[in-house]
Design a protein around this motif. Structure first.
Motif, PDB file in Angstrom:
ATOM      1  N   ILE A 230       0.922  -1.172   0.033  1.00 33.92           N
ATOM      2  CA  ILE A 230      -0.022  -0.015   0.003  1.00 33.92           C
ATOM      3  C   ILE A 230       0.851   1.431  -0.183  1.00 33.92           C
ATOM      4  N   ALA A 231       1.894   1.457   0.814  1.00 39.94           N
ATOM      5  CA  ALA A 231       2.898   2.620   0.877  1.00 39.94           C
ATOM      6  C   ALA A 231       3.438   2.646  -0.601  1.00 39.94           C
ATOM      7  N   LEU A 232       3.799   1.589  -1.294  1.00 38.38           N
ATOM      8  CA  LEU A 232       4.277   1.650  -2.554  1.00 38.38           C
ATOM      9  C   LEU A 232       3.154   2.418  -3.521  1.00 38.38           C
ATOM     10  N   LEU A 233       2.114   1.790  -3.389  1.00 40.17           N
ATOM     11  CA  LEU A 233       1.186   2.110  -4.255  1.00 40.17           C
ATOM     12  C   LEU A 233       0.681   3.720  -4.201  1.00 40.17           C
ATOM     13  N   LEU A 234       0.838   4.170  -2.902  1.00 46.87           N
ATOM     14  CA  LEU A 234       0.669   5.516  -2.455  1.00 46.87           C
ATOM     15  C   LEU A 234       1.902   6.324  -3.441  1.00 46.87           C
ATOM     16  N   SER A 235       2.930   5.856  -3.142  1.00 40.84           N
ATOM     17  CA  SER A 235       4.178   6.448  -3.491  1.00 40.84           C
ATOM     18  C   SER A 235       3.795   6.757  -5.117  1.00 40.84           C
TER      19      SER A 235
END
Lengths: 219, 216
Positions: A32-37
């Motif tokens: 999720i953190a990567l997706l938000l990035s």
């Protein structure tokens, strides 16, 4: 020392496989953190940005902090610490075992996040494959340093929230070298020079951990 | 000293934690192969005393010798290997099964793996060997703690409130186990709120008040 290291690593990995914290909590958080990035970069810049390696390591840092705290918390459950202490395990072996287990967990997470980087941040697949050795060594160095600092913050009365603050000086050179190495694999440049820095850091943190882990446990 | 019958000898032992006195000058002598019971109210210092004897806490001042290890500058790791600790919080990795926890202890101590099965059988947990520790009841965890000590076979058993969470059958079993352990030559120190009701052994009783020892 080696026997204790395998024993402790096997125990930590078995606990992780049984509890599935990595699978159901840490990995989803990282993805999720990567997706938000990727969303933060936007569709125009995601494919062309040079920020991919930096974002990969930023997310990896967040995930690593969670996993380091988790690794140390296994030993700090009420009663466990005292009982295991009376087994008289070689602290150097305990350090190596915990670092080894954390390395395996970070490698699994790193492979998933690298795949996510290719999909979400559109980093080059070929370049990412070229960067793989340096990423694996960087994650191993993060595990060694993290195990050392994790014992420092959780071994005594130190709050676990101190971990990010204390590890910053240790992690910063690793993250910079890892990011530079990954960028060099993607865009060309001095790949091996950064890679050597990470290897030296891995050896140094492992040596310091072997020497000092017992002292940190006692403190 | 050679031939010394005392496994535990404390002289004016003081333990401070952040300036707070956990033990305030304890004098204690426990003979080899004996059973001793330390009673006292909550906060009297019973657990602190056992932790000191286990080498888990350091002596602030005074003198102490436990299982041949000097508490002033001696090798506390060596002491920990010689004692068995059963705390009242539980002793295990919650996500490992009863068998896996004992196998971990056995491998750490380089003991034969078949001792795990016999220890679990001895404490009556053969039907829960593959249950994770967090799924065991408090009484079953206590029995697992005893199995842990059976695998360890320490020369000094330090048991903090061992009767807590045990039913009548568990208490009877535990009394029997104590008799066997002491008969085999091990030394046992127990903390309890009340005097031991164990039959067949005449324990030495100590009473603690405010971090000090009063022989009863």
């Amino acid at each position: 020392m080696t026997r204790v290291a395998w024993l402790v690593a096997g125990k930590d990995l078995r606990i992780e496989a049984r509890s599935r914290v990595l699978l159901w909590q840490v990995l989803p958080f990282g993805v999720i953190a990567l997706l938000l990035s990727g969303l933060a970069l936007g569709p125009t810049h995601a494919g062309n940005s040079t920020a991919g390696p930096g974002l990969f390591y930023l997310v990896t840092l967040f995930v690593a902090l969670l996993m380091i705290n988790r690794s140390q918390a296994l030993e700090n459950a009420p009663g466990t610490r005292a009982s295991v202490a009376t087994l008289g395990l070689d602290p150097a072996g305990v350090f190596l075992g915990k670092a080894l287990a954390l390395t395996v967990e970070l490698w699994i997470t790193g492979l998933v996040l690298l795949g996510g980087s290719v999909l979400v941040l559109h980093t080059s697949l070929i370049g990412t494959v070229h960067a793989l050795p340096s990423v694996l060594v960087t994650l191993a160095a993060l595990a060694a340093a993290g195990t050392l600092y994790g014992a420092l913050t959780q071994g005594g009365d130190g709050p676990a929230t101190l971990l990010p603050v204390l590890t910053l000086p240790a992690f910063a050179p690793l993250l910079i070298a890892g990011e530079r190495s990954y960028s060099a694999a993607l865009h060309g440049g001095a790949l091996w020079e950064w890679w050597v820095i990470v290897v030296v850091a891995l050896v140094a943190y492992t040596a310091v951990g072997i020497l000092l882990y017992g002292v940190l446990e006692e403190s | 000293m050679p031939g010394d019958q005392a496994v535990v000898r404390l002289v004016n032992a003081v333990v401070l934690s952040k300036g707070f006195p956990l033990l305030s000058g304890v004098n204690l002598e426990v003979d080899r192969g004996s059973l001793s019971v330390v009673t006292g109210a909550n906060g009297a210092g019973k657990t602190s005393l056992l932790r000191l004897l286990a080498g888990l806490d350091s002596l602030t001042s005074g003198e102490g010798m436990v299982a041949g290890v000097n508490l002033n500058g001696g090798d506390l790791r060596l002491l920990r290997r010689r004692v068995g600790w059963l705390g009242h919080e539980g002793s295990f990795y919650a996500d490992l099964s009863a068998r896996e926890n004992l196998e971990f202890a056995a491998r750490a101590l380089e003991r034969p793996a078949d001792e795990v099965g016999s220890a679990l059988e001895r404490v009556g947990l053969t039907h829960r060997v593959d249950t994770t520790t967090k799924q065991l009841s408090a009484g079953q965890r206590r029995r697992l703690g005893l199995a842990w000590l059976l695998v360890r076979r320490p020369e000094l058993w330090l048991l903090d409130e061992p009767y807590a969470s045990l039913d009548d059958a568990g208490r009877t079993f535990f009394d029997q186990l104590l008799r066997e352990v002491v008969a085999a030559g091990a030394t046992v120190v127990i903390s309890a709120h009340d005097p031991l009701r164990s039959g067949g052994i005449s324990p030495q009783h100590f009473h603690m008040v405010g971090g000090r020892m009063r022989t009863t």
